[in-house]
Design a protein around this motif. Structure first.
Motif, PDB file in Angstrom:
ATOM      1  N   TYR A   3      48.021  38.199  33.566  1.00 10.74           N
ATOM      2  CA  TYR A   3      47.271  39.093  34.521  1.00 10.74           C
ATOM      3  C   TYR A   3      45.714  39.043  33.970  1.00 10.74           C
ATOM      4  O   TYR A   3      44.887  38.832  34.850  1.00 10.74           O
ATOM      5  CB  TYR A   3      47.910  40.286  34.868  1.00 10.74           C
ATOM      6  CG  TYR A   3      47.027  41.153  35.553  1.00 10.74           C
ATOM      7  CD1 TYR A   3      46.736  41.098  37.044  1.00 10.74           C
ATOM      8  CD2 TYR A   3      46.282  42.105  35.214  1.00 10.74           C
ATOM      9  CE1 TYR A   3      45.993  41.964  37.623  1.00 10.74           C
ATOM     10  CE2 TYR A   3      45.514  43.001  35.534  1.00 10.74           C
ATOM     11  CZ  TYR A   3      45.167  42.944  37.046  1.00 10.74           C
ATOM     12  OH  TYR A   3      44.225  43.608  37.796  1.00 10.74           O
ATOM     13  N   TYR A   4      45.707  39.190  32.983  1.00  6.40           N
ATOM     14  CA  TYR A   4      44.265  39.746  32.176  1.00  6.40           C
ATOM     15  C   TYR A   4      43.578  38.647  32.252  1.00  6.40           C
ATOM     16  O   TYR A   4      42.170  38.724  32.670  1.00  6.40           O
ATOM     17  CB  TYR A   4      44.493  40.022  30.673  1.00  6.40           C
ATOM     18  CG  TYR A   4      44.835  41.707  30.417  1.00  6.40           C
ATOM     19  CD1 TYR A   4      45.070  42.650  31.485  1.00  6.40           C
ATOM     20  CD2 TYR A   4      45.295  42.037  29.316  1.00  6.40           C
ATOM     21  CE1 TYR A   4      45.446  43.794  31.196  1.00  6.40           C
ATOM     22  CE2 TYR A   4      45.377  43.515  28.886  1.00  6.40           C
ATOM     23  CZ  TYR A   4      45.693  44.377  30.138  1.00  6.40           C
ATOM     24  OH  TYR A   4      45.884  45.487  29.749  1.00  6.40           O
ATOM     25  N   PHE A   5      44.288  37.364  32.093  1.00  9.90           N
ATOM     26  CA  PHE A   5      43.354  36.130  31.966  1.00  9.90           C
ATOM     27  C   PHE A   5      42.782  35.760  33.276  1.00  9.90           C
ATOM     28  O   PHE A   5      41.651  35.430  33.524  1.00  9.90           O
ATOM     29  CB  PHE A   5      44.136  35.055  31.351  1.00  9.90           C
ATOM     30  CG  PHE A   5      43.547  33.761  31.170  1.00  9.90           C
ATOM     31  CD1 PHE A   5      42.746  33.560  29.883  1.00  9.90           C
ATOM     32  CD2 PHE A   5      43.597  32.628  32.195  1.00  9.90           C
ATOM     33  CE1 PHE A   5      41.963  32.336  29.861  1.00  9.90           C
ATOM     34  CE2 PHE A   5      42.815  31.480  31.880  1.00  9.90           C
ATOM     35  CZ  PHE A   5      42.126  31.240  30.787  1.00  9.90           C
ATOM     36  N   VAL A   6      43.465  35.944  34.439  1.00 11.25           N
ATOM     37  CA  VAL A   6      42.979  35.720  35.820  1.00 11.25           C
ATOM     38  C   VAL A   6      42.070  36.562  36.237  1.00 11.25           C
ATOM     39  O   VAL A   6      41.232  36.467  36.669  1.00 11.25           O
ATOM     40  CB  VAL A   6      44.314  35.861  36.799  1.00 11.25           C
ATOM     41  CG1 VAL A   6      43.775  35.568  38.211  1.00 11.25           C
ATOM     42  CG2 VAL A   6      45.083  34.453  36.289  1.00 11.25           C
ATOM     43  N   ALA A   7      42.326  38.172  35.784  1.00 14.01           N
ATOM     44  CA  ALA A   7      41.526  38.851  36.230  1.00 14.01           C
ATOM     45  C   ALA A   7      39.973  39.040  35.765  1.00 14.01           C
ATOM     46  O   ALA A   7      39.029  39.232  36.133  1.00 14.01           O
ATOM     47  CB  ALA A   7      42.019  40.372  36.101  1.00 14.01           C
ATOM     48  N   THR A   8      40.012  38.432  34.291  1.00 13.35           N
ATOM     49  CA  THR A   8      38.732  38.228  33.681  1.00 13.35           C
ATOM     50  C   THR A   8      38.006  37.103  34.177  1.00 13.35           C
ATOM     51  O   THR A   8      36.601  37.082  34.223  1.00 13.35           O
ATOM     52  CB  THR A   8      39.172  37.944  32.399  1.00 13.35           C
ATOM     53  OG1 THR A   8      39.892  38.799  31.555  1.00 13.35           O
ATOM     54  CG2 THR A   8      37.776  37.853  31.307  1.00 13.35           C
ATOM     55  N   LEU A   9      38.553  36.160  34.723  1.00 11.39           N
ATOM     56  CA  LEU A   9      37.809  34.870  35.482  1.00 11.39           C
ATOM     57  C   LEU A   9      37.262  35.365  36.853  1.00 11.39           C
ATOM     58  O   LEU A   9      36.317  34.630  37.028  1.00 11.39           O
ATOM     59  CB  LEU A   9      38.822  33.723  35.414  1.00 11.39           C
ATOM     60  CG  LEU A   9      39.121  33.099  34.075  1.00 11.39           C
ATOM     61  CD1 LEU A   9      40.147  32.091  34.092  1.00 11.39           C
ATOM     62  CD2 LEU A   9      37.744  32.814  33.204  1.00 11.39           C
ATOM     63  N   ASP A  51      34.427  41.448  42.731  1.00 11.02           N
ATOM     64  CA  ASP A  51      34.567  41.898  44.156  1.00 11.02           C
ATOM     65  C   ASP A  51      36.116  41.246  44.627  1.00 11.02           C
ATOM     66  O   ASP A  51      36.584  42.024  45.641  1.00 11.02           O
ATOM     67  CB  ASP A  51      33.466  41.646  45.188  1.00 11.02           C
ATOM     68  CG  ASP A  51      33.357  40.293  45.549  1.00 11.02           C
ATOM     69  OD1 ASP A  51      33.623  39.483  44.491  1.00 11.02           O
ATOM     70  OD2 ASP A  51      32.827  39.824  46.647  1.00 11.02           O
ATOM     71  N   LYS A  52      36.759  40.296  44.299  1.00 14.76           N
ATOM     72  CA  LYS A  52      37.755  39.723  44.513  1.00 14.76           C
ATOM     73  C   LYS A  52      39.298  40.453  44.150  1.00 14.76           C
ATOM     74  O   LYS A  52      40.116  40.703  44.935  1.00 14.76           O
ATOM     75  CB  LYS A  52      37.885  38.180  43.989  1.00 14.76           C
ATOM     76  CG  LYS A  52      36.882  37.511  44.430  1.00 14.76           C
ATOM     77  CD  LYS A  52      36.739  37.543  45.943  1.00 14.76           C
ATOM     78  CE  LYS A  52      35.528  36.463  46.402  1.00 14.76           C
ATOM     79  NZ  LYS A  52      35.126  36.497  48.023  1.00 14.76           N
ATOM     80  N   LEU A  53      39.304  40.979  43.103  1.00 20.62           N
ATOM     81  CA  LEU A  53      40.417  41.857  42.642  1.00 20.62           C
ATOM     82  C   LEU A  53      39.910  43.168  42.339  1.00 20.62           C
ATOM     83  O   LEU A  53      40.643  44.159  42.886  1.00 20.62           O
ATOM     84  CB  LEU A  53      40.977  41.185  41.563  1.00 20.62           C
ATOM     85  CG  LEU A  53      42.437  41.699  41.040  1.00 20.62           C
ATOM     86  CD1 LEU A  53      43.657  41.830  41.912  1.00 20.62           C
ATOM     87  CD2 LEU A  53      43.027  41.019  39.559  1.00 20.62           C
ATOM     88  N   ILE A  54      39.192  43.215  41.277  1.00 23.80           N
ATOM     89  CA  ILE A  54      38.794  44.392  40.839  1.00 23.80           C
ATOM     90  C   ILE A  54      38.221  45.634  41.875  1.00 23.80           C
ATOM     91  O   ILE A  54      38.476  46.675  42.165  1.00 23.80           O
ATOM     92  CB  ILE A  54      37.682  44.490  39.633  1.00 23.80           C
ATOM     93  CG1 ILE A  54      38.371  43.841  38.301  1.00 23.80           C
ATOM     94  CG2 ILE A  54      37.123  45.769  39.223  1.00 23.80           C
ATOM     95  CD1 ILE A  54      37.397  43.554  37.396  1.00 23.80           C
ATOM     96  N   GLY A  55      37.446  44.782  42.795  1.00 20.37           N
ATOM     97  CA  GLY A  55      36.508  45.634  43.786  1.00 20.37           C
ATOM     98  C   GLY A  55      37.668  45.887  44.816  1.00 20.37           C
ATOM     99  O   GLY A  55      37.312  46.740  45.618  1.00 20.37           O
ATOM    100  N   ARG A  56      38.817  45.415  45.215  1.00 19.28           N
ATOM    101  CA  ARG A  56      39.617  45.634  46.194  1.00 19.28           C
ATOM    102  C   ARG A  56      40.473  46.677  45.788  1.00 19.28           C
ATOM    103  O   ARG A  56      41.198  47.239  46.663  1.00 19.28           O
ATOM    104  CB  ARG A  56      40.024  44.391  46.713  1.00 19.28           C
ATOM    105  CG  ARG A  56      39.236  43.550  47.507  1.00 19.28           C
ATOM    106  CD  ARG A  56      39.830  42.179  48.025  1.00 19.28           C
ATOM    107  NE  ARG A  56      38.647  41.121  48.713  1.00 19.28           N
ATOM    108  CZ  ARG A  56      38.690  39.994  49.034  1.00 19.28           C
ATOM    109  NH1 ARG A  56      40.037  39.564  49.090  1.00 19.28           N
ATOM    110  NH2 ARG A  56      37.962  39.500  49.715  1.00 19.28           N
ATOM    111  N   ILE A  57      41.441  46.092  44.630  1.00 19.97           N
ATOM    112  CA  ILE A  57      42.576  46.904  44.347  1.00 19.97           C
ATOM    113  C   ILE A  57      42.361  48.155  43.458  1.00 19.97           C
ATOM    114  O   ILE A  57      43.016  49.226  43.559  1.00 19.97           O
ATOM    115  CB  ILE A  57      43.526  45.949  43.436  1.00 19.97           C
ATOM    116  CG1 ILE A  57      43.934  44.814  44.541  1.00 19.97           C
ATOM    117  CG2 ILE A  57      45.034  46.788  43.071  1.00 19.97           C
ATOM    118  CD1 ILE A  57      44.921  43.898  43.908  1.00 19.97           C
ATOM    119  N   TYR A  58      41.505  48.119  42.504  1.00 17.48           N
ATOM    120  CA  TYR A  58      41.315  49.154  41.368  1.00 17.48           C
ATOM    121  C   TYR A  58      40.623  50.361  41.854  1.00 17.48           C
ATOM    122  O   TYR A  58      41.325  51.788  41.412  1.00 17.48           O
ATOM    123  CB  TYR A  58      40.109  48.590  40.436  1.00 17.48           C
ATOM    124  CG  TYR A  58      40.791  47.819  39.424  1.00 17.48           C
ATOM    125  CD1 TYR A  58      41.856  47.000  39.826  1.00 17.48           C
ATOM    126  CD2 TYR A  58      40.144  47.486  38.316  1.00 17.48           C
ATOM    127  CE1 TYR A  58      42.404  45.984  38.987  1.00 17.48           C
ATOM    128  CE2 TYR A  58      40.944  46.455  37.470  1.00 17.48           C
ATOM    129  CZ  TYR A  58      41.660  45.848  37.651  1.00 17.48           C
ATOM    130  OH  TYR A  58      42.273  45.071  36.873  1.00 17.48           O
TER     131      TYR A  58
END
Length: 474
Positions: free
Chosen positions: A169-175, A179-186
């Motif tokens: 998960y870390y690897f995918v989120a880093t790439l 706004d695709k993951l961090i901006g929507r879920i965090y």
């Protein structure tokens, strides 16, 4: 209860009082151009709404820091309330706000690049390595601790399986673009962190709890081994001041839409974190019947702060508390861990001058980064944790020196930062002499004398560096 309420009100008032003064010190101009406009790339430079940026910043800087650190710091007694409150207002929030603005005005570059501009190329290279060590330690710690907890909660999957899932998960989120993951879920996790703290605050105010009043006495079982100065100031980092925050600020400095949002995003997020830490310190002491009983209960459970979080949350908030505790001790560290790796990617990219629009170039940076992290994850957890807190505060001291130079060069009030830089230098230097993890002298007098000597040398060196590089008169 009076001490706790007073500290809580001080923190809230500081956002509207000292926070506005910080805006004047920095010369905030809402009309000025910002990196999210000039350098928008759809990956890291992406303008986002203020509320979203605030919640992401809070989650990035918080994780379990203001929870675990506050619980362990509460073992010193109600004196921890003072450090969280006044440290948060005059040190942590000031550090986060001014470093955030400084980074914003330097195109959202990584903190190591910004430090290099104000403290010189040699310092830049040293701090780049130092920051990389800190970020990898944060990432590894924040993948091992939730993996262990998830292994207990869902025993159908082993610890190693959970560790593999978190690393992937870390690897995918880093790439991925920010706004695709961090901006929507965090923002959801950030809101959960706030709701959890508000629920505990309600339990404190309306439940059958007695919060100890202020005492400057060290409540640790062995005060000689754990002196207030400097150990308290290292134990509670994220709730008062943390150098890790400066590594996270570039992420959101690349997303704010104007300078006028900086007080809420940087100063406000740190004040919110201090409030969370204050609440956790209070509930930890009140729940276990005082600092002494808290320390003994933690000792019986291997000083495992996660155990205390689960126990307190499930008892005071029921099922909802259990869910929020899961978010607090599992989701929060995971989110802080992946943004630590993202920050590490940006630092490496900035150092090498690699643009990050290209997925291939992001992979070129991320693959060796995660290879190192996986290797470090095999080291004993106690060894990893042993140096994390000190490294964190040492970076804060360096960032504060950079802020002091920046303010001086801008002809602004450097005295809001310079005394804090000297103080944090003293804290970190003295901890080396007293802590068993470092020199292991274990004698408080050595810590105070040695710390003062090291601080005097560093301060004198910085003074002459100011004069020589910038032709300033302090």
């Amino acid at each position: 209860m009076i001490t706790f309420i007073a500290c809580l009100l001080f923190l809230v008032a500081a956002y509207f009082g000292y926070g506005r003064y910080m805006e004047r010190v920095a010369g905030i101009d809402p009309r000025a151009s910002v990196p999210s406009e000039r350098l928008c790339d759809g990956v890291d430079y992406v303008p986002m709404p203020r509320w979203r940026v605030f919640l992401i910043q809070l989650l990035n800087i918080a994780g379990v820091g203001p929870i675990f650190g506050a619980i362990l710091g509460a073992c010193f007694g109600p004196v921890a309330f003072l450090w969280i409150t006044f440290g948060g207002i005059f040190m942590g929030a000031m550090h986060d706000f001014l470093s955030g603005v400084m980074i914003l005005r330097n195109d959202g570059l990584s903190i190591t690049e910004v430090i290099g501009r104000y403290l010189g190329r040699g310092t830049k290279y040293f701090i780049s390595l130092f920051s990389m060590v800190l970020l990898i330690l944060v990432g590894v710690v924040f993948m091992r601790s939730p993996a262990g907890l998830l292994g207990e909660i869902v025993p159908q999957l082993s610890y190693n399986a959970w560790l593999g899932i978190i690393i992937a998960y870390y690897f995918v989120a880093t790439l991925l673009p920010v706004d695709k993951l961090i901006g929507r879920i965090y923002p959801l996790f950030g809101a959960a962190l706030i709701f959890m703290a508000l629920g505990l605050l309600g339990a404190l105010l309306f439940g059958d709890f007695r919060i100890p009043e202020l005492s400057l006495t060290n409540a640790q079982p062995d005060p000689q081994k754990m002196p207030l100065m400097p150990t308290l100031f290292i134990t509670i980092a994220c709730g008062a001041i943390s150098g890790f925050h400066a590594t996270q600020s570039p992420l959101m400095a690349r997303c704010v839409r104007n300078e006028g949002e900086c007080r809420s995003v940087f100063y406000g997020a740190m004040i919110a974190e201090s409030i969370i830490a204050l609440i956790w310190a209070a509930i930890a002491m009140a729940f276990f019947g005082g600092a002494e009983h808290l320390a003994s209960s933690l000792a019986e459970h291997g000083n495992n702060a996660a155990w205390a979080v689960n126990t307190i949350s499930r008892t005071t908030l029921g099922v909802a508390g259990g869910i929020l505790a899961l978010l607090g001790v599992v989701a929060a560290p995971i989110t802080s861990g992946d943004t630590a790796f993202r920050s590490a990617r940006l630092i490496i990219a900035d150092m090498l001058g690699l643009e990050q629009r290209s997925r291939l170039k992001r992979l070129a940076v991320s693959v060796p980064l995660f290879a190192v992290a996986v290797a470090i994850s095999l080291i004993d957890f106690d060894v990893l944790w042993r140096y994390f807190a000190w490294t964190n505060q040492a970076l804060a001291a360096v960032v504060l020196w950079s802020i002091s130079v920046w303010l001086a060069r801008e002809n602004r009030n450097l005295w809001v930062a310079l005394p804090v830089a000297i103080f944090m230098t003293y804290v970190c230097a003295s901890f080396v002499f007293v802590s068993e993890q470092f020199l292991g002298l274990g004698v408080t007098a050595w810590a105070y004398v040695g710390g003062a000597a090291v601080t005097a040398v560093i301060t004198a060196a910085m003074y002459f560096k100011f004069l020589r590089r910038n032709k300033l008169q302090l």
